[in-house]
Design a protein around this motif. Structure first.
Motif, mmCIF file in Angstrom:
data_model
loop_
_atom_site.group_PDB
_atom_site.id
_atom_site.type_symbol
_atom_site.label_atom_id
_atom_site.label_comp_id
_atom_site.label_asym_id
_atom_site.label_seq_id
_atom_site.Cartn_x
_atom_site.Cartn_y
_atom_site.Cartn_z
ATOM 1 N N LEU A 155 -28.557 -17.321 16.430
ATOM 2 C CA LEU A 155 -29.954 -16.963 16.215
ATOM 3 C C LEU A 155 -30.646 -17.933 15.269
ATOM 4 N N GLN A 156 -29.981 -18.311 14.184
ATOM 5 C CA GLN A 156 -30.581 -19.258 13.254
ATOM 6 C C GLN A 156 -30.883 -20.582 13.943
ATOM 7 N N HIS A 157 -29.913 -21.083 14.711
ATOM 8 C CA HIS A 157 -30.088 -22.358 15.404
ATOM 9 C C HIS A 157 -31.222 -22.284 16.415
ATOM 10 N N GLN A 158 -31.247 -21.231 17.218
ATOM 11 C CA GLN A 158 -32.257 -21.106 18.258
ATOM 12 C C GLN A 158 -33.651 -20.867 17.683
ATOM 13 N N LEU A 159 -33.747 -20.097 16.611
ATOM 14 C CA LEU A 159 -35.051 -19.854 16.011
ATOM 15 C C LEU A 159 -35.635 -21.124 15.404
ATOM 16 N N VAL A 160 -34.776 -21.958 14.805
ATOM 17 C CA VAL A 160 -35.247 -23.238 14.266
ATOM 18 C C VAL A 160 -35.775 -24.126 15.393
ATOM 19 N N LEU A 161 -35.021 -24.206 16.492
ATOM 20 C CA LEU A 161 -35.467 -25.015 17.626
ATOM 21 C C LEU A 161 -36.752 -24.449 18.242
ATOM 22 N N VAL B 45 -41.895 -25.704 27.633
ATOM 23 C CA VAL B 45 -41.177 -24.919 28.645
ATOM 24 C C VAL B 45 -39.670 -25.182 28.562
ATOM 25 N N SER B 46 -39.312 -26.446 28.389
ATOM 26 C CA SER B 46 -37.894 -26.794 28.274
ATOM 27 C C SER B 46 -37.258 -26.143 27.057
ATOM 28 N N ALA B 47 -37.987 -26.119 25.932
ATOM 29 C CA ALA B 47 -37.457 -25.502 24.713
ATOM 30 C C ALA B 47 -37.291 -23.999 24.879
ATOM 31 N N VAL B 48 -38.270 -23.350 25.516
ATOM 32 C CA VAL B 48 -38.179 -21.900 25.727
ATOM 33 C C VAL B 48 -37.047 -21.569 26.695
ATOM 34 N N ASN B 49 -36.888 -22.394 27.726
ATOM 35 C CA ASN B 49 -35.782 -22.166 28.665
ATOM 36 C C ASN B 49 -34.423 -22.329 27.990
ATOM 37 N N SER B 50 -34.324 -23.286 27.064
ATOM 38 C CA SER B 50 -33.075 -23.452 26.317
ATOM 39 C C SER B 50 -32.800 -22.232 25.447
ATOM 40 N N PHE B 51 -33.843 -21.734 24.802
ATOM 41 C CA PHE B 51 -33.716 -20.527 23.983
ATOM 42 C C PHE B 51 -33.275 -19.343 24.845
ATOM 43 N N THR B 52 -33.896 -19.175 26.001
ATOM 44 C CA THR B 52 -33.549 -18.073 26.907
ATOM 45 C C THR B 52 -32.119 -18.184 27.400
ATOM 46 N N SER B 53 -31.693 -19.404 27.724
ATOM 47 C CA SER B 53 -30.333 -19.609 28.226
ATOM 48 C C SER B 53 -29.286 -19.224 27.184
ATOM 49 N N ASP B 54 -29.489 -19.662 25.945
ATOM 50 C CA ASP B 54 -28.532 -19.331 24.892
ATOM 51 C C ASP B 54 -28.560 -17.844 24.555
ATOM 52 N N ASP C 75 -31.881 -8.323 24.176
ATOM 53 C CA ASP C 75 -32.230 -8.340 25.590
ATOM 54 C C ASP C 75 -33.747 -8.295 25.772
ATOM 55 N N HIS C 76 -34.423 -7.514 24.917
ATOM 56 C CA HIS C 76 -35.886 -7.438 24.978
ATOM 57 C C HIS C 76 -36.512 -8.778 24.606
ATOM 58 N N VAL C 77 -36.009 -9.420 23.557
ATOM 59 C CA VAL C 77 -36.522 -10.734 23.145
ATOM 60 C C VAL C 77 -36.294 -11.765 24.246
ATOM 61 N N THR C 78 -35.126 -11.706 24.880
ATOM 62 C CA THR C 78 -34.819 -12.651 25.959
ATOM 63 C C THR C 78 -35.779 -12.478 27.129
ATOM 64 N N CYS C 79 -36.084 -11.240 27.481
ATOM 65 C CA CYS C 79 -37.038 -10.974 28.569
ATOM 66 C C CYS C 79 -38.425 -11.498 28.223
ATOM 67 N N LEU C 80 -38.839 -11.307 26.961
ATOM 68 C CA LEU C 80 -40.150 -11.813 26.537
ATOM 69 C C LEU C 80 -40.181 -13.341 26.579
ATOM 70 N N ALA C 81 -39.079 -13.974 26.130
ATOM 71 C CA ALA C 81 -39.019 -15.439 26.160
ATOM 72 C C ALA C 81 -39.044 -15.953 27.599
ATOM 73 N N GLN C 82 -38.378 -15.242 28.499
ATOM 74 C CA GLN C 82 -38.399 -15.640 29.907
ATOM 75 C C GLN C 82 -39.801 -15.513 30.489
ATOM 76 N N THR C 83 -40.506 -14.444 30.116
ATOM 77 C CA THR C 83 -41.884 -14.278 30.563
ATOM 78 C C THR C 83 -42.767 -15.401 30.028
ATOM 79 N N LEU C 84 -42.572 -15.767 28.747
ATOM 80 C CA LEU C 84 -43.339 -16.859 28.147
ATOM 81 C C LEU C 84 -43.064 -18.171 28.866
ATOM 82 N N ALA C 85 -41.795 -18.431 29.183
ATOM 83 C CA ALA C 85 -41.446 -19.666 29.888
ATOM 84 C C ALA C 85 -42.109 -19.713 31.262
#
Length: 269
Positions: A218-224, A124-133, A81-91
């Motif tokens: 996680l493996q898939h999303q981290l690679v992307l 931005v699109s890649a980070v949003n995809s990461f956040t969504s998943d 949840d913390h990583v997701t919040c950080l990714a959302q902030t980055l996006a």
């Protein structure tokens, strides 16, 4: 005819007074009362069990391996949840930078000094995809497993409550008055134990499936995510080099052109 008309008039006016309820109509009410009674007894026993555990006077059933996995799940959920919040902030920040880049590019385009080139949109699109998943993993997949955890904990408390009740009865006297209660307590305890074991097995299977699923996600999303960052950095670097090359070929080197009127006017006489 008069007798027939009188009978019709009597039948057309419903009679008032006590209503006789048949045996079939009594059963639903009796069943509901029985359900309420059982629920009240179970709630009382479970509340008593929880208070005893908190005060350190009651015993509880512990599955060390399963509870360790539950603790890991709770910790993972907090971290994800913390990583997701950080990714959302980055996006959000990247979207703001991209918007500024777009506005600046439009201004330079009007001056014919710069072409439209926005590399931040892909990032931005890649980070949003990461956040969504990650949101799906945390708020749906893990949350669904946490529901099983709550069911398991409830079943465990009920099991311990009836176990302690049976142990207390076994310590008491055995006579014609207590034997029926003891037999009933034994049957209820057996039912609760089966319910607890089923809940424990279901949770164990759910945790195993979740562990396999979250590793794949996680493996898939981290690679992307890594690929998007690398692509964005490479694209920005290449674009910067191209811009510098274009600037060096189109703009004259300092000292190769006559000074402007502003330079002449500012130079010392």
């Amino acid at each position: 005819f008069f007798l027939f008309w009188s009978s019709v008039q009597k039948s057309s006016h419903p009679t008032t007074g006590p209503v006789v309820v048949t045996g079939n109509q009594k059963m639903p009410a009796i069943e509901k009362l029985e359900q309420v009674r059982k629920w009240s007894i179970t709630t009382y026993k479970c509340t008593k069990q929880v208070l005893s555990e908190k005060m350190g006077r009651g015993s509880r059933t512990v599955d060390p391996e399963l509870e360790a996995r539950i603790d890991i799940l709770r910790d993972d959920r907090r971290r994800y949840d913390h990583v997701t919040c950080l990714a959302q902030t980055l996006a959000t920040q990247l979207a703001q930078v991209t918007q500024t880049q777009r506005t600046l590019g439009d201004a330079f385009t009007e001056l014919s000094l710069k072409r439209r080139h926005y590399t931040g949109e892909v990032m931005v699109s890649a980070v949003n995809s990461f956040t969504s998943d990650m949101n799906t993993l945390v708020n749906k997949t893990i949350e669904d497993t946490m529901v099983n955890v709550k069911h398991y904990e409830t079943a465990r408390i009920e099991y311990d409550a009836y176990r302690c009740d049976l142990e207390d009865l076994n310590l008491g006297p055995r006579d014609t008055a207590t034997l029926p209660k003891l037999e009933q307590a034994q049957r209820t305890f057996q039912n609760q134990r089966e319910k607890y074991e089923k809940s424990r097995n279901d949770l164990s299977v759910k945790l195993k499936l979740l562990e396999e699923n979250k590793v794949k996600v996680l493996q898939h999303q981290l690679v992307l995510f890594h690929g998007a960052i690398a692509s964005n950095s490479t694209s920005n670097h290449q674009h910067l080099e191209l811009s510098l090359q274009q600037a060096s070929t189109k703009l004259p080197m300092p000292g190769t052109e006559p000074p402007s009127w502003l330079e002449e006017s500012s130079s010392p006489q």
